[in-house]
Scaffold this motif. Structure first.
Motif, PDB file in Angstrom:
ATOM      1  N   SER A 115       0.860  -1.181   0.000  1.00  0.00           N
ATOM      2  CA  SER A 115       0.000   0.000   0.000  1.00  0.00           C
ATOM      3  C   SER A 115       0.899   1.234   0.000  1.00  0.00           C
ATOM      4  CB  SER A 115      -0.891   0.009   1.243  1.00  0.00           C
ATOM      5  OG  SER A 115      -1.734  -1.123   1.252  1.00  0.00           O
ATOM      6  N   PRO A 116       0.397   2.376  -0.472  1.00  0.00           N
ATOM      7  CA  PRO A 116       1.258   3.569  -0.563  1.00  0.00           C
ATOM      8  C   PRO A 116       1.792   4.024   0.787  1.00  0.00           C
ATOM      9  CG  PRO A 116      -0.734   3.850  -1.870  1.00  0.00           C
ATOM     10  CD  PRO A 116      -0.941   2.611  -1.055  1.00  0.00           C
ATOM     11  N   LEU A 117       3.043   4.457   0.775  1.00  0.00           N
ATOM     12  CA  LEU A 117       3.619   5.149   1.921  1.00  0.00           C
ATOM     13  C   LEU A 117       3.287   6.631   1.856  1.00  0.00           C
ATOM     14  CD1 LEU A 117       7.242   3.644   1.912  1.00  0.00           C
ATOM     15  CD2 LEU A 117       5.308   2.880   3.293  1.00  0.00           C
ATOM     16  N   SER A 118       3.329   7.191   0.636  1.00  0.00           N
ATOM     17  CA  SER A 118       3.125   8.632   0.448  1.00  0.00           C
ATOM     18  C   SER A 118       2.666   8.884  -0.984  1.00  0.00           C
ATOM     19  CB  SER A 118       4.424   9.398   0.727  1.00  0.00           C
ATOM     20  OG  SER A 118       5.448   8.984  -0.169  1.00  0.00           O
ATOM     21  N   GLU A 119       2.447  10.130  -1.293  1.00  0.00           N
ATOM     22  CA  GLU A 119       1.967  10.483  -2.631  1.00  0.00           C
ATOM     23  C   GLU A 119       2.493  11.856  -3.026  1.00  0.00           C
ATOM     24  OE1 GLU A 119      -2.306  12.370  -1.201  1.00  0.00           O
ATOM     25  OE2 GLU A 119      -2.222  10.310  -1.918  1.00  0.00           O
ATOM     26  N   SER A 120       2.523  12.107  -4.323  1.00  0.00           N
ATOM     27  CA  SER A 120       2.927  13.409  -4.835  1.00  0.00           C
ATOM     28  C   SER A 120       2.468  13.521  -6.274  1.00  0.00           C
ATOM     29  CB  SER A 120       4.439  13.592  -4.732  1.00  0.00           C
ATOM     30  OG  SER A 120       4.819  14.894  -5.141  1.00  0.00           O
ATOM     31  N   MET A 121       2.778  14.663  -6.901  1.00  0.00           N
ATOM     32  CA  MET A 121       2.444  14.890  -8.297  1.00  0.00           C
ATOM     33  C   MET A 121       3.705  14.911  -9.136  1.00  0.00           C
ATOM     34  SD  MET A 121      -0.890  15.460  -8.811  1.00  0.00           S
ATOM     35  CE  MET A 121      -1.006  16.503 -10.274  1.00  0.00           C
ATOM     36  N   ASN A 122       3.580  14.511 -10.404  1.00  0.00           N
ATOM     37  CA  ASN A 122       4.626  14.828 -11.368  1.00  0.00           C
ATOM     38  C   ASN A 122       4.571  16.322 -11.634  1.00  0.00           C
ATOM     39  OD1 ASN A 122       5.944  12.285 -12.516  1.00  0.00           O
ATOM     40  ND2 ASN A 122       3.765  11.752 -12.554  1.00  0.00           N
ATOM     41  N   ALA A 123       5.730  16.912 -11.871  1.00  0.00           N
ATOM     42  CA  ALA A 123       5.770  18.356 -12.099  1.00  0.00           C
ATOM     43  C   ALA A 123       6.745  18.696 -13.212  1.00  0.00           C
ATOM     44  CB  ALA A 123       6.172  19.090 -10.825  1.00  0.00           C
ATOM     45  N   ASP A 184      14.741  23.388 -21.135  1.00  0.00           N
ATOM     46  CA  ASP A 184      13.553  24.204 -20.851  1.00  0.00           C
ATOM     47  C   ASP A 184      12.762  23.676 -19.659  1.00  0.00           C
ATOM     48  OD1 ASP A 184      14.027  25.808 -23.167  1.00  0.00           O
ATOM     49  OD2 ASP A 184      13.160  24.205 -24.393  1.00  0.00           O
ATOM     50  N   ILE A 185      12.559  22.344 -19.645  1.00  0.00           N
ATOM     51  CA  ILE A 185      11.680  21.735 -18.653  1.00  0.00           C
ATOM     52  C   ILE A 185      12.368  20.525 -18.036  1.00  0.00           C
ATOM     53  CG2 ILE A 185       9.496  20.511 -18.290  1.00  0.00           C
ATOM     54  CD1 ILE A 185       8.290  22.153 -20.543  1.00  0.00           C
ATOM     55  N   PHE A 186      12.330  20.453 -16.728  1.00  0.00           N
ATOM     56  CA  PHE A 186      12.808  19.296 -15.977  1.00  0.00           C
ATOM     57  C   PHE A 186      11.573  18.600 -15.416  1.00  0.00           C
ATOM     58  CE2 PHE A 186      14.975  17.948 -11.766  1.00  0.00           C
ATOM     59  CZ  PHE A 186      15.199  16.671 -12.261  1.00  0.00           C
ATOM     60  N   MET A 187      11.244  17.417 -15.936  1.00  0.00           N
ATOM     61  CA  MET A 187      10.085  16.679 -15.454  1.00  0.00           C
ATOM     62  C   MET A 187      10.522  15.742 -14.337  1.00  0.00           C
ATOM     63  SD  MET A 187       7.318  14.301 -17.455  1.00  0.00           S
ATOM     64  CE  MET A 187       6.076  13.382 -16.529  1.00  0.00           C
ATOM     65  N   THR A 188       9.891  15.909 -13.178  1.00  0.00           N
ATOM     66  CA  THR A 188      10.321  15.139 -12.025  1.00  0.00           C
ATOM     67  C   THR A 188       9.196  15.060 -11.002  1.00  0.00           C
ATOM     68  OG1 THR A 188      12.113  14.901 -10.399  1.00  0.00           O
ATOM     69  CG2 THR A 188      11.320  17.148 -10.836  1.00  0.00           C
ATOM     70  N   GLU A 189       9.521  14.585  -9.823  1.00  0.00           N
ATOM     71  CA  GLU A 189       8.548  14.464  -8.731  1.00  0.00           C
ATOM     72  C   GLU A 189       8.548  15.760  -7.942  1.00  0.00           C
ATOM     73  OE1 GLU A 189       7.200  13.973  -4.875  1.00  0.00           O
ATOM     74  OE2 GLU A 189       9.347  13.673  -5.120  1.00  0.00           O
TER      75      GLU A 189
END
Length: 263
Positions: A115-123, A184-189
């Motif tokens: 089960s998840p420990l935590s959560e976040s969005m891609n940014a 231009d863009i760094f896609m990460t957590e």
């Protein structure tokens, strides 16, 4: 009297045997990489007074993981290694598991997920105010030079979408490319990148855009399907996470790190 003693010994052996089967009073080893604020190598970022018992490795996910297993009588030792090596070892069954993993299709072939420990969005991380768009989604990336951390789940997302990108070794390098080079863009957590930006003293020079259409990322422990008793350890962790939610302990840990979670 002698008969009673043998009965007592036999009964105790059954009790202790049951505890052994369940895995209580044992230590397990899980592998990971420095990923603040979820996993923090104390030699890189020493803990503040708020974390007196941090040890060599701490962070929101690590603290939640240890607290959950502790409710089940299990201690956890964390070892730090490069992420590509960690994933390779999980896939080959050389280690029990890794923290924290996103449940992406390529990993489902070789891992069970807790089960998840935590959560976040891609940014999308950019120079301050760089993007002038209403919807920051994957479709816009075809117009920009994009970077992502080698081996992280964002590279799988970009590959599946057919979007080219440059690989970086970590958050610091990705942020520096945005600020000082031609990316231009760094896609990460998002949460980890924001934390790193504050540590670097450059958060006020960056903009963070949550990626639309991808939803929340859930970070869990992935257990190797080729490692003995992997499902058992996954189930014990899940029981412990339920205990944390019942007691409110998980919320307390997140608040220490300035994060939140909706089970």
């Amino acid at each position: 009297m002698r008969g009673i003693s043998w009965i007592l010994i036999y009964s105790l052996s059954i009790v202790f045997g049951a505890f052994s089967v369940r895995g209580y009073a044992q230590e397990i080893v899980l592998h990971t990489v420095h990923l603040p604020p979820r996993i923090i190598d104390a030699s890189i970022l020493p803990p503040s007074a708020r974390f007196p018992n941090a040890g060599d490795v701490y962070g929101s996910d690590v603290d939640i993981l240890r607290a959950a297993y502790a409710t089940q009588g299990i201690s956890v030792r964390i070892e730090l290694h490069p992420w590509k090596r960690v994933m390779r070892d999980v896939e080959e069954g050389l280690v029990l598991g890794a923290v924290s993993c996103r449940q992406v299709p390529v990993r489902e072939t070789f891992a069970y997920f807790s089960s998840p420990l935590s959560e976040s969005m891609n940014a999308f991380v950019t120079r301050l105010g760089y993007l002038d768009v209403e919807n920051a989604n994957l479709d816009i990336l075809t117009r920009f030079d994009v970077a992502a951390v080698n081996g992280w789940s964002q590279t799988n997302i970009l590959q599946d979408a057919g979007i080219s990108y440059s690989s970086v070794t970590g958050l610091e390098q990705g942020i520096n490319l945005i600020l000082r080079r031609n990316q231009d863009i760094f896609m990460t957590e998002r949460d980890s990148a924001l934390f790193e930006a504050h540590q670097m003293g450059v958060a006020d020079k960056l903009s963070f855009y949550d990626v639309k259409g991808l939803g929340l990322d859930h970070y869990a422990v992935c257990f190797s399907k080729r490692y003995p008793d992997a499902q058992k350890w996954r189930d014990i962790l899940n029981d412990g996470l339920k205990e944390l939610d019942r007691s409110g302990k998980r919320d307390e840990i997140f608040k220490q790190y300035g994060l939140s979670f909706a089970p």
